[in-house]
Design a protein around this motif. Structure first.
Motif, PDB file in Angstrom:
ATOM      1  N   THR A   2       0.839  -1.192   0.000  1.00  8.80           N
ATOM      2  CA  THR A   2       0.000   0.000   0.000  1.00  8.80           C
ATOM      3  C   THR A   2       0.875   1.243   0.000  1.00  8.80           C
ATOM      4  O   THR A   2       1.840   1.334   0.748  1.00  8.80           O
ATOM      5  N   SER A   3       0.520   2.195  -0.833  1.00  3.83           N
ATOM      6  CA  SER A   3       1.265   3.448  -0.906  1.00  3.83           C
ATOM      7  C   SER A   3       0.713   4.428   0.129  1.00  3.83           C
ATOM      8  O   SER A   3      -0.497   4.627   0.223  1.00  3.83           O
ATOM      9  N   ILE A   4       1.594   5.027   0.914  1.00  2.00           N
ATOM     10  CA  ILE A   4       1.197   6.031   1.898  1.00  2.00           C
ATOM     11  C   ILE A   4       1.421   7.403   1.258  1.00  2.00           C
ATOM     12  O   ILE A   4       2.528   7.710   0.831  1.00  2.00           O
ATOM     13  N   PRO A   5       0.379   8.231   1.179  1.00  2.00           N
ATOM     14  CA  PRO A   5       0.527   9.535   0.542  1.00  2.00           C
ATOM     15  C   PRO A   5       1.477  10.449   1.316  1.00  2.00           C
ATOM     16  O   PRO A   5       1.690  10.270   2.513  1.00  2.00           O
ATOM     17  N   LEU A   6       2.037  11.424   0.610  1.00  2.00           N
ATOM     18  CA  LEU A   6       2.923  12.397   1.252  1.00  2.00           C
ATOM     19  C   LEU A   6       2.172  13.158   2.330  1.00  2.00           C
ATOM     20  O   LEU A   6       0.986  13.432   2.196  1.00  2.00           O
ATOM     21  N   CYS A   7       2.860  13.497   3.396  1.00  2.00           N
ATOM     22  CA  CYS A   7       2.223  14.187   4.512  1.00  2.00           C
ATOM     23  C   CYS A   7       2.777  15.597   4.704  1.00  2.00           C
ATOM     24  O   CYS A   7       2.635  16.159   5.767  1.00  2.00           O
ATOM     25  N   LEU A   8       3.404  16.131   3.693  1.00  2.00           N
ATOM     26  CA  LEU A   8       3.985  17.466   3.816  1.00  2.00           C
ATOM     27  C   LEU A   8       2.901  18.534   3.867  1.00  2.00           C
ATOM     28  O   LEU A   8       1.858  18.394   3.225  1.00  2.00           O
ATOM     29  N   PRO A   9       3.162  19.620   4.606  1.00  2.00           N
ATOM     30  CA  PRO A   9       2.226  20.746   4.578  1.00  2.00           C
ATOM     31  C   PRO A   9       2.127  21.304   3.154  1.00  2.00           C
ATOM     32  O   PRO A   9       3.064  21.173   2.369  1.00  2.00           O
ATOM     33  N   ASP A  10       1.004  21.921   2.832  1.00  2.00           N
ATOM     34  CA  ASP A  10       0.804  22.461   1.489  1.00  2.00           C
ATOM     35  C   ASP A  10       1.869  23.483   1.089  1.00  2.00           C
ATOM     36  O   ASP A  10       2.150  23.658  -0.085  1.00  2.00           O
ATOM     37  N   SER A  11       2.474  24.137   2.074  1.00  2.00           N
ATOM     38  CA  SER A  11       3.458  25.184   1.787  1.00  2.00           C
ATOM     39  C   SER A  11       4.854  24.640   1.479  1.00  2.00           C
ATOM     40  O   SER A  11       5.752  25.410   1.136  1.00  2.00           O
ATOM     41  N   ILE A  12       5.059  23.326   1.587  1.00  3.80           N
ATOM     42  CA  ILE A  12       6.380  22.727   1.352  1.00  3.80           C
ATOM     43  C   ILE A  12       6.272  21.657   0.268  1.00  3.80           C
ATOM     44  O   ILE A  12       5.517  20.696   0.407  1.00  3.80           O
ATOM     45  N   GLN A  16      11.539  20.929  -1.989  1.00  9.11           N
ATOM     46  CA  GLN A  16      11.966  21.856  -0.937  1.00  9.11           C
ATOM     47  C   GLN A  16      12.284  21.087   0.349  1.00  9.11           C
ATOM     48  O   GLN A  16      13.271  21.383   1.028  1.00  9.11           O
ATOM     49  N   PHE A  17      11.461  20.096   0.671  1.00  8.68           N
ATOM     50  CA  PHE A  17      11.715  19.289   1.862  1.00  8.68           C
ATOM     51  C   PHE A  17      13.075  18.608   1.768  1.00  8.68           C
ATOM     52  O   PHE A  17      13.871  18.656   2.708  1.00  8.68           O
ATOM     53  N   LEU A  18      13.361  17.990   0.625  1.00 14.21           N
ATOM     54  CA  LEU A  18      14.638  17.285   0.468  1.00 14.21           C
ATOM     55  C   LEU A  18      15.829  18.239   0.496  1.00 14.21           C
ATOM     56  O   LEU A  18      16.867  17.922   1.078  1.00 14.21           O
ATOM     57  N   SER A  19      15.695  19.399  -0.099  1.00 16.34           N
ATOM     58  CA  SER A  19      16.839  20.319  -0.158  1.00 16.34           C
ATOM     59  C   SER A  19      17.048  21.110   1.133  1.00 16.34           C
ATOM     60  O   SER A  19      18.173  21.431   1.487  1.00 16.34           O
ATOM     61  N   GLU A  20      15.968  21.424   1.859  1.00 16.31           N
ATOM     62  CA  GLU A  20      16.097  22.286   3.028  1.00 16.31           C
ATOM     63  C   GLU A  20      16.014  21.563   4.375  1.00 16.31           C
ATOM     64  O   GLU A  20      16.554  22.045   5.368  1.00 16.31           O
ATOM     65  N   TYR A  21      15.304  20.437   4.415  1.00 19.10           N
ATOM     66  CA  TYR A  21      15.044  19.788   5.699  1.00 19.10           C
ATOM     67  C   TYR A  21      15.689  18.415   5.863  1.00 19.10           C
ATOM     68  O   TYR A  21      16.185  18.093   6.930  1.00 19.10           O
ATOM     69  N   TRP A  22      15.634  17.571   4.861  1.00 21.43           N
ATOM     70  CA  TRP A  22      16.068  16.176   4.988  1.00 21.43           C
ATOM     71  C   TRP A  22      17.490  16.090   5.516  1.00 21.43           C
ATOM     72  O   TRP A  22      18.425  16.564   4.896  1.00 21.43           O
ATOM     73  N   GLN A  23      17.678  15.522   6.671  1.00 19.20           N
ATOM     74  CA  GLN A  23      18.951  15.346   7.360  1.00 19.20           C
ATOM     75  C   GLN A  23      19.692  16.664   7.593  1.00 19.20           C
ATOM     76  O   GLN A  23      20.905  16.685   7.738  1.00 19.20           O
ATOM     77  N   LYS A  24      18.932  17.782   7.644  1.00 19.93           N
ATOM     78  CA  LYS A  24      19.552  19.088   7.892  1.00 19.93           C
ATOM     79  C   LYS A  24      18.956  19.795   9.095  1.00 19.93           C
ATOM     80  O   LYS A  24      19.682  20.352   9.907  1.00 19.93           O
ATOM     81  N   LYS A  25      17.636  19.827   9.180  1.00 27.13           N
ATOM     82  CA  LYS A  25      17.000  20.478  10.314  1.00 27.13           C
ATOM     83  C   LYS A  25      15.652  19.818  10.569  1.00 27.13           C
ATOM     84  O   LYS A  25      15.036  19.251   9.669  1.00 27.13           O
ATOM     85  N   PRO A  26      15.192  19.875  11.825  1.00 25.28           N
ATOM     86  CA  PRO A  26      13.940  19.196  12.163  1.00 25.28           C
ATOM     87  C   PRO A  26      12.723  19.895  11.563  1.00 25.28           C
ATOM     88  O   PRO A  26      12.721  21.099  11.337  1.00 25.28           O
TER      89      PRO A  26
END
Length: 74
Positions: A2-12, A16-26
């Motif tokens: 089963t595929s779980i849909p993305l849970c990112l806020p609409d503003s991200i 952007q998540f991968l470049s700014e947050y992933w393994q960089k900041k919480p």
């Protein structure tokens, strides 16, 4: 599987998540994966956290109106 849909806020965007947050900041996303609620028992989570190769060990639990959090030391 089963595929779980993305849970990112609409503003991200995923990019952007991968470049700014992933393994960089919480980034706290409340109720981010509601499909996972009740999927694991507490003992399952503790067992995973105690594994030597676990990459994260912070477990939190909300109890009524007060929060309890802690880390599992190995």
């Amino acid at each position: 599987m089963t595929s779980i849909p993305l849970c990112l806020p609409d503003s991200i965007t995923p990019e952007q998540f991968l470049s700014e947050y992933w393994q960089k900041k919480p980034l706290l996303i409340k109720q981010g994966l509601p499909q996972l609620i009740d999927m694991f028992e507490p003992d399952d989570m503790i067992g995973l956290a105690l594994e030597e190769d676990a990459s994260a060990r912070l477990l939190t639990q909300a109890a009524s109106k007060k929060r309890r959090s802690g880390t599992v030391a190995t």
